[in-house]
Design an enzyme around this catalytic site. Structure first.
Site, PDB file in Angstrom:
ATOM      1  N   TRP A  27      14.429  -7.255   8.745  1.00 13.30           N
ATOM      2  CA  TRP A  27      14.283  -8.138   7.574  1.00 13.30           C
ATOM      3  C   TRP A  27      15.185  -7.623   6.455  1.00 13.30           C
ATOM      4  O   TRP A  27      15.319  -6.420   6.277  1.00 13.30           O
ATOM      5  CB  TRP A  27      12.836  -8.124   7.074  1.00 13.30           C
ATOM      6  CG  TRP A  27      11.924  -9.116   7.713  1.00 13.30           C
ATOM      7  CD1 TRP A  27      11.548  -9.171   9.028  1.00 13.30           C
ATOM      8  CD2 TRP A  27      11.263 -10.199   7.066  1.00 13.30           C
ATOM      9  NE1 TRP A  27      10.685 -10.214   9.227  1.00 13.30           N
ATOM     10  CE2 TRP A  27      10.504 -10.871   8.039  1.00 13.30           C
ATOM     11  CE3 TRP A  27      11.230 -10.685   5.762  1.00 13.30           C
ATOM     12  CZ2 TRP A  27       9.707 -11.976   7.755  1.00 13.30           C
ATOM     13  CZ3 TRP A  27      10.446 -11.786   5.474  1.00 13.30           C
ATOM     14  CH2 TRP A  27       9.704 -12.430   6.468  1.00 13.30           C
ATOM     15  N   SER A  95       5.097 -14.953  -2.338  1.00 11.45           N
ATOM     16  CA  SER A  95       4.107 -15.662  -3.173  1.00 11.45           C
ATOM     17  C   SER A  95       2.680 -15.416  -2.700  1.00 11.45           C
ATOM     18  O   SER A  95       1.733 -15.908  -3.284  1.00 11.45           O
ATOM     19  CB  SER A  95       4.397 -17.170  -3.125  1.00 11.45           C
ATOM     20  OG  SER A  95       4.394 -17.583  -1.771  1.00 11.45           O
ATOM     21  N   HIS A  98       0.675 -11.013   1.402  1.00 13.30           N
ATOM     22  CA  HIS A  98       1.239 -10.438   2.653  1.00 13.30           C
ATOM     23  C   HIS A  98       1.943  -9.120   2.341  1.00 13.30           C
ATOM     24  O   HIS A  98       1.760  -8.119   3.006  1.00 13.30           O
ATOM     25  CB  HIS A  98       2.221 -11.477   3.213  1.00 13.30           C
ATOM     26  CG  HIS A  98       2.665 -11.210   4.594  1.00 13.30           C
ATOM     27  ND1 HIS A  98       3.982 -11.287   4.981  1.00 13.30           N
ATOM     28  CD2 HIS A  98       1.988 -10.882   5.721  1.00 13.30           C
ATOM     29  CE1 HIS A  98       4.082 -11.011   6.259  1.00 13.30           C
ATOM     30  NE2 HIS A  98       2.884 -10.780   6.729  1.00 13.30           N
TER      31      HIS A  98
HETATM   32  O1  LMZ Z   1       7.072 -10.755   4.902  1.00 14.45           O
HETATM   33  N1  LMZ Z   1       7.943 -10.077   4.466  1.00 14.45           N
HETATM   34  C1  LMZ Z   1       8.561  -8.994   5.100  1.00 14.45           C
HETATM   35  C2  LMZ Z   1       8.307  -8.612   6.431  1.00 14.45           C
HETATM   36  N2  LMZ Z   1       7.448  -9.320   7.199  1.00 14.45           N
HETATM   37  C3  LMZ Z   1       7.389  -9.188   8.637  1.00 14.45           C
HETATM   38  C4  LMZ Z   1       6.440  -8.094   9.100  1.00 14.45           C
HETATM   39  O2  LMZ Z   1       6.979  -6.814   8.780  1.00 14.45           O
HETATM   40  C5  LMZ Z   1       6.242  -8.166  10.616  1.00 14.45           C
HETATM   41  O3  LMZ Z   1       7.502  -8.016  11.260  1.00 14.45           O
HETATM   42  C6  LMZ Z   1       5.610  -9.469  11.058  1.00 14.45           C
HETATM   43  O4  LMZ Z   1       4.448  -9.718  10.300  1.00 14.45           O
HETATM   44  C7  LMZ Z   1       5.246  -9.472  12.540  1.00 14.45           C
HETATM   45  O5  LMZ Z   1       4.370  -8.401  12.814  1.00 14.45           O
HETATM   46  N3  LMZ Z   1       8.922  -7.526   6.953  1.00 14.45           N
HETATM   47  C8  LMZ Z   1       9.796  -6.803   6.194  1.00 14.45           C
HETATM   48  O6  LMZ Z   1      10.351  -5.800   6.680  1.00 14.45           O
HETATM   49  N4  LMZ Z   1      10.071  -7.157   4.909  1.00 14.45           N
HETATM   50  C9  LMZ Z   1       9.484  -8.221   4.319  1.00 14.45           C
HETATM   51  O7  LMZ Z   1       9.764  -8.502   3.134  1.00 14.45           O
END
Ligand code: LMZ
Length: 164
Positions: A27, A95, A98
């Site tokens: 991400w 928002s 999470h």
């Molecule tokens: O939501 N934002 C982000 C995020 N969400 C995904 C999470 O880490 C995971 O991969 C999934 O929930 C699946 O398990 N992961 C990040 O590294 N940065 C973010 O900013």
């Protein structure tokens, strides 16, 4: 004068015999790539050989703790144990709640992994309220902040050597 940060770099440690793993989330790739570059740059400045910097990725920051355990266990099973690991992730507030839940769970588990794995697990996760905060901490805004990935590389070397 800024008082935060590690201050003057002290290259007293010889990383030439170290084997360091970096596991990064995918991400926020542009920021991740800069942090990764900073960590690798500093590891090499401490003498860690490029062939001894093993890089893997996972989908997101939430996968960093379990991914780190699997990564360390695999390298040990291959007979090439890691001396330290640097999980790198970039969490940016959206928002919903999470962000808060991932930050808290990931941070707590990465801390525990130091004791469970018996090697330094460096905290390389940016937990930012805005994209600008993340860009700044990856050194992507000229004149703003240094690349925090460099600090993580330095911490990995020191923690892998200092108390041996
Ligand atoms: O939501 N934002 C982000 C995020 N969400 C995904 C999470 O880490 C995971 O991969 C999934 O929930 C699946 O398990 N992961 C990040 O590294 N940065 C973010 O900013």
């Amino acid at each position: 004068m800024a008082v935060k940060g590690l201050g003057q770099l002290d290259l007293e440690y010889d990383g030439s015999d170290l084997r360091v793993g970096i596991i990064h989330a995918r991400w926020n790739k542009k920021i991740i790539d800069a942090l990764l570059e900073g960590a690798v740059k500093r590891l090499k400045e401490f003498g860690v050989k490029e062939s001894n910097i093993i890089i893997e990725s996972v989908p997101g920051s939430f996968e960093l703790p379990y991914g780190s355990k699997l990564f360390v266990d695999k390298q040990k099973a291959l007979g090439k144990p890691l001396d330290a690991i640097i999980p790198i992730g970039v969490l940016i507030k959206g928002s919903t709640m999470h962000f808060e839940y991932i930050c808290d769970a990931t941070t707590r588990q990465l801390m525990k992994l130091n004791f469970e794995l018996g090697i330094p697990v460096i905290f390389g996760v940016l937990t930012c309220l805005t994209e600008e905060q993340a860009f700044a901490r990856a050194g992507l805004i000229p004149g703003k902040m240094h690349n925090h990935g460099e600090d993580w590389g330095a911490a990995a070397v020191e923690m892998a050597i200092k108390f041996k």
